[in-house]
Design an enzyme around this catalytic site. Structure first.
Site, mmCIF file in Angstrom:
data_model
loop_
_atom_site.group_PDB
_atom_site.id
_atom_site.type_symbol
_atom_site.label_atom_id
_atom_site.label_comp_id
_atom_site.label_asym_id
_atom_site.label_seq_id
_atom_site.Cartn_x
_atom_site.Cartn_y
_atom_site.Cartn_z
ATOM 1 N N SER A 1 0.832 -1.209 0.000
ATOM 2 C CA SER A 1 0.000 0.000 0.000
ATOM 3 C C SER A 1 0.866 1.258 0.000
ATOM 4 O O SER A 1 0.475 2.284 -0.578
ATOM 5 C CB SER A 1 -1.003 0.000 1.159
ATOM 6 O OG SER A 1 -0.352 0.051 2.397
ATOM 7 N N HIS B 1 9.203 2.843 8.614
ATOM 8 C CA HIS B 1 9.055 1.952 9.771
ATOM 9 C C HIS B 1 7.840 2.409 10.581
ATOM 10 O O HIS B 1 7.682 3.608 10.827
ATOM 11 C CB HIS B 1 10.327 2.005 10.636
ATOM 12 C CG HIS B 1 10.273 1.069 11.796
ATOM 13 N ND1 HIS B 1 10.595 -0.272 11.674
ATOM 14 C CD2 HIS B 1 9.899 1.248 13.076
ATOM 15 C CE1 HIS B 1 10.428 -0.865 12.848
ATOM 16 N NE2 HIS B 1 10.009 0.039 13.723
ATOM 17 N N LEU C 1 11.199 -7.031 3.940
ATOM 18 C CA LEU C 1 11.584 -7.778 5.134
ATOM 19 C C LEU C 1 13.003 -8.358 5.122
ATOM 20 O O LEU C 1 13.441 -8.921 6.113
ATOM 21 C CB LEU C 1 10.572 -8.906 5.385
ATOM 22 C CG LEU C 1 9.169 -8.410 5.785
ATOM 23 C CD1 LEU C 1 8.167 -9.554 5.780
ATOM 24 C CD2 LEU C 1 9.207 -7.724 7.152
ATOM 25 N N ASN D 1 13.857 3.792 4.250
ATOM 26 C CA ASN D 1 12.918 2.773 4.728
ATOM 27 C C ASN D 1 11.801 3.472 5.493
ATOM 28 O O ASN D 1 12.027 4.497 6.129
ATOM 29 C CB ASN D 1 13.661 1.817 5.670
ATOM 30 C CG ASN D 1 12.749 0.756 6.268
ATOM 31 O OD1 ASN D 1 11.976 0.099 5.556
ATOM 32 N ND2 ASN D 1 12.817 0.576 7.583
HETATM 33 C C1 GRF Z 1 4.091 -0.861 6.838
HETATM 34 O O1 GRF Z 1 3.534 -0.733 8.112
HETATM 35 C C2 GRF Z 1 5.567 -0.590 6.897
HETATM 36 O O2 GRF Z 1 5.917 0.436 7.747
HETATM 37 C C3 GRF Z 1 6.049 -1.897 7.442
HETATM 38 O O3 GRF Z 1 5.283 -2.864 6.743
HETATM 39 C C4 GRF Z 1 4.031 -2.302 6.363
HETATM 40 C C5 GRF Z 1 3.921 -2.429 4.879
HETATM 41 O O4 GRF Z 1 2.676 -2.135 4.382
HETATM 42 N N1 GRF Z 1 7.463 -2.009 7.375
HETATM 43 P P1 GRF Z 1 2.449 -2.122 2.809
HETATM 44 O O5 GRF Z 1 3.042 -3.394 2.231
HETATM 45 O O6 GRF Z 1 3.088 -0.890 2.248
HETATM 46 O O7 GRF Z 1 0.959 -2.105 2.628
#
Ligand code: GRF
Length: 194
Positions: free
Chosen positions: A15, A112, A95, A110
């Site tokens: 997203s 977070h 990840l 990044n």
């Molecule tokens: C987000 O909360 C980001 O901060 C974390 O993983 C989630 C990813 O969401 N590291 P998306 O894949 O962008 O929907």
């Protein structure tokens, strides 16, 4: 000014990637998403890339037939990045830890889902972050965009935004509130950097 090239790395729903795709399409950022790379088979982020006509690469880290050792996986990701010579790499829910060569060669940021340095580092990802925030009795949380260095969540902070933790919040309700903030924050950070 020349349009900058961004490569986005994502493991999940994407997203935040979508937010960047939309910002690039509507001119909010002077950039083009040159490629999307995922380290997970079937990540929905890859579907978002395809729908937007963006080249995408699925390098499933756990595919032992393709990647017998970690180095093989790292090389595949690095080759896909190099093929697009990006001005900026954005980790949007990615990840895997990037190798030193990548974080020293490129500008990498990044997003977070906490107010770093709180609730960051090894093991703090996804719902674990929000569970820890709630367990600690915090009254606020938020999101952080930071530079990626050789550590985990240790690079310089670019921008942060706070959100309240509400009484009765679960990891899910808090995650949803933080994620909404992330969608704006990631675009703000990219705008600041380009
Ligand atoms: C987000 O909360 C980001 O901060 C974390 O993983 C989630 C990813 O969401 N590291 P998306 O894949 O962008 O929907």
């Amino acid at each position: 000014m020349a349009v900058k090239k961004i490569v986005v790395l994502a493991s999940g729903g994407g997203s935040n990637l979508q937010s960047l795709i939309d910002a690039a399409e509507n001119g909010a950022i002077n950039a083009r998403i040159a490629a999307v790379i995922s380290d997970r088979r079937g990540a929905f982020a890859l579907e978002r890339a395809k729908s937007a006509g963006i080249p995408s690469y699925e390098h499933d880290r756990f595919d032992k037939a393709r990647f017998a050792v970690r180095d093989d996986f790292d090389r595949a990701v690095a080759d896909s990045i190099d093929a697009h010579a990006p001005d900026l790499i954005v980790l949007a829910g990615y990840l895997s830890i990037l190798p030193r060569e990548t974080v020293t060669r490129y500008r990498v940021i990044n997003i977070h889902p906490s107010l770093l340095p709180k609730f960051g580092g090894m093991g703090f990802y996804g719902r674990k972050v929000h569970e820890a925030v709630i367990a600690a009795g915090e009254t606020e949380s938020g999101a952080t965009v930071h530079y990626v260095d050789e550590g985990v969540d240790t690079g310089g902070i670019i921008v942060q935004e706070r959100v309240p933790v509400m009484p009765g919040d679960t990891a899910e309700t808090l995650a949803a509130r933080v994620l909404e903030t992330e969608h704006n924050l990631i675009v703000t950070a990219v705008k600041m950097l380009l």
